[in-house]
Design a protein around this motif. Structure first.
Motif, PDB file in Angstrom:
ATOM      1  N   UNK A  40       7.608 -11.362   2.054  1.00  0.00           N
ATOM      2  CA  UNK A  40       7.320 -10.732   0.769  1.00  0.00           C
ATOM      3  C   UNK A  40       5.904 -11.006   0.296  1.00  0.00           C
ATOM      4  N   UNK A  54       2.732  -6.110  -4.996  1.00  0.00           N
ATOM      5  CA  UNK A  54       3.668  -7.128  -5.473  1.00  0.00           C
ATOM      6  C   UNK A  54       5.133  -6.727  -5.321  1.00  0.00           C
ATOM      7  N   UNK A  55       5.346  -5.473  -5.087  1.00  0.00           N
ATOM      8  CA  UNK A  55       6.714  -4.963  -5.146  1.00  0.00           C
ATOM      9  C   UNK A  55       7.460  -5.110  -3.842  1.00  0.00           C
ATOM     10  N   UNK A  56       8.423  -4.219  -3.641  1.00  0.00           N
ATOM     11  CA  UNK A  56       9.302  -4.343  -2.487  1.00  0.00           C
ATOM     12  C   UNK A  56       8.880  -3.445  -1.323  1.00  0.00           C
ATOM     13  N   UNK A  78       3.905  -0.169  -5.237  1.00  0.00           N
ATOM     14  CA  UNK A  78       4.795  -1.303  -4.996  1.00  0.00           C
ATOM     15  C   UNK A  78       4.367  -2.121  -3.776  1.00  0.00           C
ATOM     16  N   UNK A  91      12.240 -14.922   3.278  1.00  0.00           N
ATOM     17  CA  UNK A  91      11.788 -14.066   2.171  1.00  0.00           C
ATOM     18  C   UNK A  91      10.349 -14.374   1.804  1.00  0.00           C
ATOM     19  N   UNK A 135      10.890   2.190  -6.207  1.00  0.00           N
ATOM     20  CA  UNK A 135      10.803   0.735  -6.056  1.00  0.00           C
ATOM     21  C   UNK A 135      10.477   0.321  -4.630  1.00  0.00           C
ATOM     22  N   UNK A 164       7.227  -3.622   1.274  1.00  0.00           N
ATOM     23  CA  UNK A 164       6.549  -4.632   2.075  1.00  0.00           C
ATOM     24  C   UNK A 164       6.083  -4.086   3.411  1.00  0.00           C
TER      25      UNK A 164
END
Lengths: 546, 315
Positions: A432, A464-466, A461, A428, A455, A468
């Motif tokens: 991430x 910092x978000x998801x 996003x 992760x 999201x 990726x």
């Protein structure tokens, strides 16, 4: 001396016998018949009262307060101890629970009014009123709120009790997701109003030692690492549950759970795909399956030059036989996916671009993108070889196998792939924010009840978000911003359908499949309903055939 | 002797301090951040960030360490990131289970290993000696988890004699028999490795003693062989063995990780491994320090025992 000698002989004998018996074990199980169809859906006989249902689980809960919990183990318990204004049924539709009906929504979508059932009692005998609902939801809006859900309630302006049984939510902008947010367990105001909101998360007396809700089961005790006991709430407003007790039994992992299931120590467990073959042979157990609200995928890192080109990503998907993956690795317990939305969702759109297995097409697309076979057979472009790593988390056999299969398929079109696995935490960390240090990952998304794509797919996003994969598309951003403001579901679904079409066409992920999820249930247990999202759904309607 | 003990105890402070810094640094450098938030698309970036801030995870590492150390000095080991409970309570909850398991398996190991070790030494190069040697090497070489699985398959699943896991029967009143019933398999598994090592130690220690002059003297005096071995030999032969117990103390945590996971035994080892996977820093640090204290104390105890048992040792 003689005594010691015989002791030693016995010990070695025991060891030998154990080896022998274990070796036989596998064969003994084989001749049993395949009986595990969904027979328990037709209850045998009349419901009986009484009995202790034992649910096996490997996750230890954290906190019995839905305003603060994020883990499923805690959620499984709060689902039974608390009730909300609304809930969801097995078709994933929002249904009224403590509310008599779904919300009355004002023209502009800003006022949501609920009328509540009378005579719903907390476990300490006090009636649930609109005041309790207002109290519960105002915590999310309190500036001292320390839980993880403040972001969900940004649209909520205020919540107030109109009269004893009527509660009104006022929003500052229309939010179509709001319906799915009205299911949080109602907290008893009379027990918690004296606790400052800043201290509420740490308030053990309620959150851990003695949670009091109005749900079908009352909390009795929790022995960490061992078990958690609930008892039937005689006064439950929908009627007393059939079961006397529900006990959660904690075990280390799914291996331990399978053993407990085999010996009859537990009645219920959620079966991971890797254990299916074992559980299928137990003749005292029924296996239920339903589509999970999730999809598995290979995510491409669009920030890497290799995956910039849409044609390349489409080619990658064409090159991998997902049908084969669903049939072999998932043993047929999965359906090929084409877009990041579940068929269970009302926003599902089947009418999207599909990139079925077609290695010739893949080669052609890669050639169009400028990739030519090099001297070693691997594709090359501007001196760069098409070579990358597919990462997944170790311990997950399915994802490991997907990595390896993808490696083989992609080799056939001239792409060199390394399949690697890493420990979950490290994995992760790597994939991430802020690292984003990966080429491709095998992962899955468990989806929220509301299909809002923001999201995961909104460009805001990325940092910092998801998001990726660093996916960026102006129209998708626009749809993400717009969709939650459309209250009418048909209209909203039409808009979202366009987002799915774009996301299917652009292939930031290779959407692999929608997996089935499995529950093993002792044949004693009747009245079970399999819910795609709630592990133990309507346990108050289950009963034990004793 | 007293001064020696006090000096050793004072020396523990810088040692533990050093261990804490190193463990913290390693933990911090290891990949993976505390999985405070799962990857739940329902939880916004702002909320996730706020949680990190609240737990102090956005502070630079040396500040985090100093905060931690400051609290530890005050006796506060902090709150678990993932379980939201005081770390001290979590450890105290689990400690009795680990202690019971360790105690039982140690006793089991001792009552089997020492007699076999002695017999093996006195009948050196006999069939029995070879048998014991082979068995103890087998015991050393057998992986705990494999043996555990085999025993579970045989006794719990096939024969149904013992429970599959856990510390007591669900919902039953406390009873000693029930506890023992649950204890027996994990204790046997845990004891095997200890047992094997202990047999070897006893054997070599006894062999050394048996060849000493005073044993020959005792024999020459015409004492019965059993008296020579058990009265004169065993007492001296056991001295190094007893000190081994001091050194075994820290294995309380490490040795139990696999067995506790296998038998769903809620002890420290299980807690530690879960905390490691979840990057639950406060729990990891507390158990690491607990292990460090046990190691240092164990060494001290071993030294003291040695001095007490062997008058030739002076400080």
């Amino acid at each position: 001396m003689l005594k010691n000698k015989s002791y030693f002989t016995m010990l070695s004998l025991l060891l030998m016998v154990s080896l022998f018996l274990v070796a036989c074990g596998g064969n003994n199980a084989a001749p049993q018949t395949e009986t595990n169809e969904n027979t328990a859906d037709q209850p045998t006989g009349e419901p009986q009262f009484g009995g202790n249902l034992i649910l096996g689980t490997s996750g230890e809960p954290v906190i019995f307060n839905e305003l603060y919990s994020t883990d499923t183990a805690s959620g499984d318990i709060t689902d039974l101890v608390f009730v909300g204004l609304t809930g969801t049924n097995e078709n994933l539709e929002v249904i009224p629970v403590v509310a008599k009906d779904l919300a009355e929504i004002s023209e502009d979508g800003l006022e949501w009014t609920f009328h509540m059932h009378e005579g719903v009692l907390f476990h300490d005998g006090v009636e649930v009123t609109a005041e309790d609902v207002a109290f519960t939801y105002s915590i999310f809006k309190h500036e001292d709120y320390t839980g993880p859900r403040a972001g969900s309630f940004t649209a909520l302006e205020k919540v107030e009790a109109i009269d004893t049984y009527t509660v009104k939510f006022t929003l500052n902008e229309a939010d179509a997701r709001f319906g799915t947010l009205t299911g949080y367990g109602i907290l008893p105001k009379h027990l918690l109003e004296h606790v400052p909101v800043a201290d509420l998360e740490e308030y053990r007396e309620f959150n851990i030692d003695k949670p009091i809700g109005a749900g079908p089961f009352k909390f009795v005790s929790w022995t960490t690492g061992q078990n958690l006991v609930l008892e039937a709430n005689e006064e439950y407003f929908e009627g007393r549950p059939y079961l006397d007790n529900v006990t959660f039994r904690f075990a280390s992992d799914s291996n331990a759970l399978v053993l407990l299931l085999e010996t009859g120590d537990i009645h219920h467990m959620i079966v991971p795909t890797t254990e299916l073959a074992t559980v299928e042979y137990y003749d005292h157990v029924n296996l239920h399956s339903t589509l999970a609200l999730r999809y598995d995928y290979i995510g491409w890192n669009l920030a890497r030059p290799l995956f910039e080109d849409k044609k390349v990503r489409q080619a990658l998907t064409h090159a991998i036989d997902r049908q084969e993956i669903a049939e072999t690795i998932m043993e047929g317990n999965a359906t090929v996916a084409h877009a990041p939305v579940s068929p269970l969702s009302w926003a599902y759109n089947d009418n999207v671009a599909k990139f079925d297995y077609d290695p010739e097409k893949a080669k052609q697309l890669l050639a169009e993108a400028g990739w030519e076979p090099g001297s070693d057979g691997i594709l090359q472009k501007d001196g760069e070889r098409f070579s990358f790593t597919i990462l997944s988390n170790s311990g997950n056999v399915v994802r490991r196998d997907i990595g390896i299969i993808a490696q083989q398929y992609l080799a056939q079109v001239g792409i060199e792939v390394k399949a690697e696995q890493m420990e979950w935490g490290a994995f992760l960390d790597k994939i991430n924010a802020p690292n984003f240090d990966f080429d491709a990952v095998v992962m899955a998304w468990g989806l929220a009840l509301d299909p809002d794509p923001s999201a995961i797919w909104h460009s805001k996003e990325i940092e910092n978000g998801l998001n990726r994969s660093a996916y960026r598309n102006d129209r998708v951003d626009e749809i993400a911003d717009l969709n939650t403001k459309i209250i009418d579901q048909t209209e909203r679904a039409a808009l979202l359908a366009e987002a799915w079409e774009i996301l299917a066409e652009e292939q930031p992920y290779t959407y692999l499949f929608y997996p089935q999820q499995f529950v093993a249930l002792s044949k004693q247990v009747q009245g079970f309903t399999h819910h795609p999202r709630i592990d133990m759904y309507k346990v108050n309607e289950w009963w034990l055939n004793q | 002797m007293t001064t020696y003990i006090i000096r050793r105890l004072i020396m523990m402070i810088p040692i533990l301090f050093g261990i804490s810094i190193i463990s913290f640094a390693i933990m911090y450098a290891a990949p993976g951040k505390p999985a405070v938030m799962n990857l739940d698309p329902d939880i916004s970036v702002e909320d996730r960030e706020r949680q990190m801030e609240k737990l102090g995870l956005n502070d630079p590492p040396h500040i985090q360490y100093l905060n931690w150390m400051g609290n530890v000095v005050k006796g506060d080991f902090g709150t678990s990131f993932t379980k939201k409970q005081p770390v001290k309570d979590m450890i105290l909850d689990r400690l009795p289970n680990t202690l019971i398991l360790m105690l039982f398996s140690t006793i089991l190991a001792v009552i089997i290993a020492i007699p076999f070790g002695v017999l093996s030494a006195t009948k050196q190069y006999s069939k029995l000696d070879y048998g014991v040697t082979i068995t103890s090497f087998l015991g050393l070489a057998t992986p705990n988890f494999w043996l555990g699985l085999m025993l579970i398959m045989l006794f719990s699943v096939q024969l149904g004699w013992t429970p599959v896991g856990g510390v007591s029967t669900l919902g039953a009143e406390f009873s000693l028999l029930d506890r023992l019933h649950h204890l027996i398999l994990p204790a046997i598994v845990l004891a095997t490795a200890d047992m094997a090592g202990l047999t070897r130690y006893t054997r070599s220690s006894m062999l050394e003693v048996i060849n000493q002059d005073y044993i020959r003297t005792a024999r020459a005096k015409g004492f019965r062989e059993s008296k020579v071995i058990y009265k004169h030999g065993l007492r001296n032969g056991l001295i190094p063995i007893i000190t081994i117990f001091g050194l075994m103390l820290p294995t309380f945590i490490g040795g139990s990780v696999i067995v506790e996971s296998l038998f769903s035994w809620p002890g420290i080892g299980k807690l530690f491994i879960d905390a490691t996977f979840e990057r639950d820093y406060p729990v990891i640090m507390a158990i690491t320090m607990f292990g460090a204290i046990l190691t240092v104390l164990g060494n001290l105890i071993a030294d003291i025992l040695y001095a007490v048992l062997d008058p030739r040792i002076e400080y």
